[in-house]
Design an enzyme around this catalytic site. Structure first.
Site, short mmCIF file in Angstrom:
data_model
loop_
_atom_site.label_atom_id
_atom_site.label_comp_id
_atom_site.label_asym_id
_atom_site.label_seq_id
_atom_site.Cartn_x
_atom_site.Cartn_y
_atom_site.Cartn_z
N GLU A 1 4.39 -4.55 7.26
CA GLU A 1 3.53 -3.56 7.91
C GLU A 1 3.94 -3.28 9.35
O GLU A 1 3.96 -2.13 9.80
CB GLU A 1 2.06 -4.04 7.89
CG GLU A 1 1.41 -3.99 6.52
CD GLU A 1 1.58 -5.27 5.69
OE1 GLU A 1 2.48 -6.07 6.02
OE2 GLU A 1 0.83 -5.43 4.72
N GLU B 1 -0.69 -9.50 -0.26
CA GLU B 1 -2.13 -9.71 -0.08
C GLU B 1 -2.82 -9.88 -1.43
O GLU B 1 -3.72 -10.71 -1.59
CB GLU B 1 -2.72 -8.53 0.70
CG GLU B 1 -2.14 -8.44 2.10
CD GLU B 1 -2.76 -7.33 2.93
OE1 GLU B 1 -2.44 -6.16 2.66
OE2 GLU B 1 -3.56 -7.63 3.82
N ALA C 1 0.86 -1.18 0.00
CA ALA C 1 0.00 0.00 0.00
C ALA C 1 0.90 1.23 0.00
O ALA C 1 2.06 1.17 0.41
CB ALA C 1 -0.90 -0.02 1.22
N GLY D 1 0.64 -5.14 0.89
CA GLY D 1 -0.53 -5.25 0.01
C GLY D 1 -0.25 -6.05 -1.25
O GLY D 1 -1.17 -6.62 -1.85
N1 COA Z 1 4.52 3.17 -1.04
C1 COA Z 1 4.87 4.30 -1.68
N2 COA Z 1 5.96 4.41 -2.45
C2 COA Z 1 6.72 3.32 -2.58
C3 COA Z 1 6.43 2.10 -1.95
C4 COA Z 1 5.25 2.05 -1.15
N3 COA Z 1 4.87 0.94 -0.55
N4 COA Z 1 7.38 1.22 -2.26
C5 COA Z 1 8.25 1.84 -3.06
N5 COA Z 1 7.86 3.13 -3.26
C6 COA Z 1 8.52 4.15 -4.05
C7 COA Z 1 9.74 4.72 -3.35
O1 COA Z 1 9.35 5.71 -2.41
C8 COA Z 1 10.52 5.27 -4.51
O2 COA Z 1 9.96 6.49 -4.89
P1 COA Z 1 10.91 7.73 -5.29
O3 COA Z 1 11.68 7.26 -6.50
O4 COA Z 1 9.95 8.83 -5.60
O5 COA Z 1 11.79 7.98 -4.12
C9 COA Z 1 10.24 4.27 -5.61
O6 COA Z 1 9.06 3.58 -5.23
C10 COA Z 1 11.34 3.26 -5.78
O7 COA Z 1 11.57 2.64 -4.51
P2 COA Z 1 13.02 2.54 -3.85
O8 COA Z 1 12.83 2.36 -2.37
O9 COA Z 1 13.90 3.66 -4.29
O10 COA Z 1 13.53 1.19 -4.52
P3 COA Z 1 14.57 0.16 -3.91
O11 COA Z 1 14.88 -0.80 -5.00
O12 COA Z 1 15.70 0.84 -3.25
O13 COA Z 1 13.76 -0.62 -2.75
C11 COA Z 1 11.86 -1.76 -1.81
C12 COA Z 1 12.66 -1.41 -3.08
C13 COA Z 1 10.60 -2.51 -2.26
C14 COA Z 1 12.69 -2.68 -0.91
C15 COA Z 1 11.50 -0.46 -1.07
O14 COA Z 1 10.92 0.46 -1.99
C16 COA Z 1 10.52 -0.67 0.05
O15 COA Z 1 10.89 -1.16 1.12
N6 COA Z 1 9.25 -0.27 -0.15
C17 COA Z 1 8.22 -0.33 0.87
C18 COA Z 1 7.70 -1.72 1.01
C19 COA Z 1 6.69 -1.81 2.13
O16 COA Z 1 7.01 -1.62 3.29
N7 COA Z 1 5.44 -2.14 1.80
C20 COA Z 1 4.37 -2.31 2.73
C21 COA Z 1 3.63 -1.06 2.94
S1 COA Z 1 2.40 -1.26 4.21
#
Ligand code: COA
Length: 264
Positions: free
Chosen positions: A137, A117, A69, A114
């Site tokens: 989460e 999910e 999400a 999500g």
């Molecule tokens: N919500 C909003 N934006 C998200 C996102 C999320 N769940 N997951 C990734 N993004 C965005 C990042 O903020 C980034 O945006 P930006 O380029 O404007 O800064 C873009 O997607 C790329 O992500 P980035 O973190 O730079 O890529 P990465 O390869 O370094 O890392 C992940 C990838 C998936 C490990 C990391 O993005 C992450 O941990 N995301 C969150 C996952 C999460 O906790 N999901 C559950 C939410 S309840």
């Protein structure tokens, strides 16, 4: 037969009775914000009314299925806004889960929160070697809100679901396979081909029977065995007298030529 739907973050194509639904917001790793959820709801309505006999769900871009999400949107939510956001996500997951046709998740990268999910509400899960799963989460001060805990517990058991959700740890496709969270891990680059191959096998079978199988499998959760037997008998009976059943059995008995299934 073909069809298509193109919104800002959700795309849908349909060809030869195989639908493909893509969450296409690669700049944010396909994170689910309110707009994405609304577009998915719209797509689900269209798919339900369309000609697809099987659906593939995947993520746009190279890196992610769905990275969860949208954290940016969630950060400022009040509890009542969060509840509405949760309900909207629930509606998407239930909408996909209750489509009459089988749904295959093609997990092509990060499937976090999500995203996991979303994969769990599909009937079948294929993953590429690059897929990364997890329920992070709890590391963000919240818990899964789109029915993921319930579906995870059903898929991998309560104890394992607890470990995954309490720790928020990420894990790769091979571990997801080992715990039964995914059905198959595909070589990088071969995922969509394999998803389409599987979808093709399903799409060529008798649509009424395939839908009956999905219903009976879904009904098997939450019904007693005798209730489930009734549901099965109803679905079984519903195939009889259809054009497809008469033609297919007639072809086996050499009473008529084999014909492609029509869904009638
Ligand atoms: N919500 C909003 N934006 C998200 C996102 C999320 N769940 N997951 C990734 N993004 C965005 C990042 O903020 C980034 O945006 P930006 O380029 O404007 O800064 C873009 O997607 C790329 O992500 P980035 O973190 O730079 O890529 P990465 O390869 O370094 O890392 C992940 C990838 C998936 C490990 C990391 O993005 C992450 O941990 N995301 C969150 C996952 C999460 O906790 N999901 C559950 C939410 S309840």
């Amino acid at each position: 037969m073909s069809g298509a739907l193109s919104m800002e973050f959700v795309k849908y194509t349909e060809q030869n009775h195989i639908g493909c639904l893509t969450v296409d917001r690669p700049k944010a790793l396909n994170a689910l914000n309110s707009q994405v959820l609304d577009e998915l709801l719209k797509a689900i309505d269209d798919i339900a009314a369309g000609a697809a006999r099987v659906l593939i769900v995947t993520g746009g871009g190279e890196k992610a299925f769905v990275a969860g999400a949208d954290i940016g949107e969630m950060r400022e939510m009040t509890p009542s806004q969060a509840e509405a956001f949760c309900r909207r996500g629930n509606a998407v997951m239930r909408g996909i889960e209750t489509l009459a046709v089988p749904v295959i998740a093609a997990v092509n990268g990060y499937a976090l929160g999500g995203g996991c999910e979303l994969a769990l509400c599909c009937d079948i899960r294929l993953a590429s070697e690059s897929a990364v799963f997890g329920f992070p989460e709890v590391t963000l001060g919240v818990l899964p809100g789109y029915g993921g805990l319930q579906r995870l517990a059903r898929a991998v058991g309560l104890s394992r679901a607890g470990i995954l959700a309490f720790t928020g740890e990420r894990f790769k496709a091979d571990r997801a396979l080992e715990m039964g969270l995914v059905d198959r891990v595909c070589e990088q680059g071969a995922l969509m081909e394999q998803a389409y191959q599987l979808a093709g096998k399903i799409a060529q079978n008798a649509p009424i029977a395939v839908r009956g199988i999905k219903k009976v499998l879904k009904d098997s959760i939450g019904l007693t065995l005798s209730e489930a037997d009734c549901a099965e008998a109803e679905a079984f009976a519903g195939c009889f007298g259809t054009e497809d059943q008469l033609n297919a059995m007639g072809a086996f008995l050499k009473l008529n030529e084999p014909r492609p299934f029509t869904g009638r």
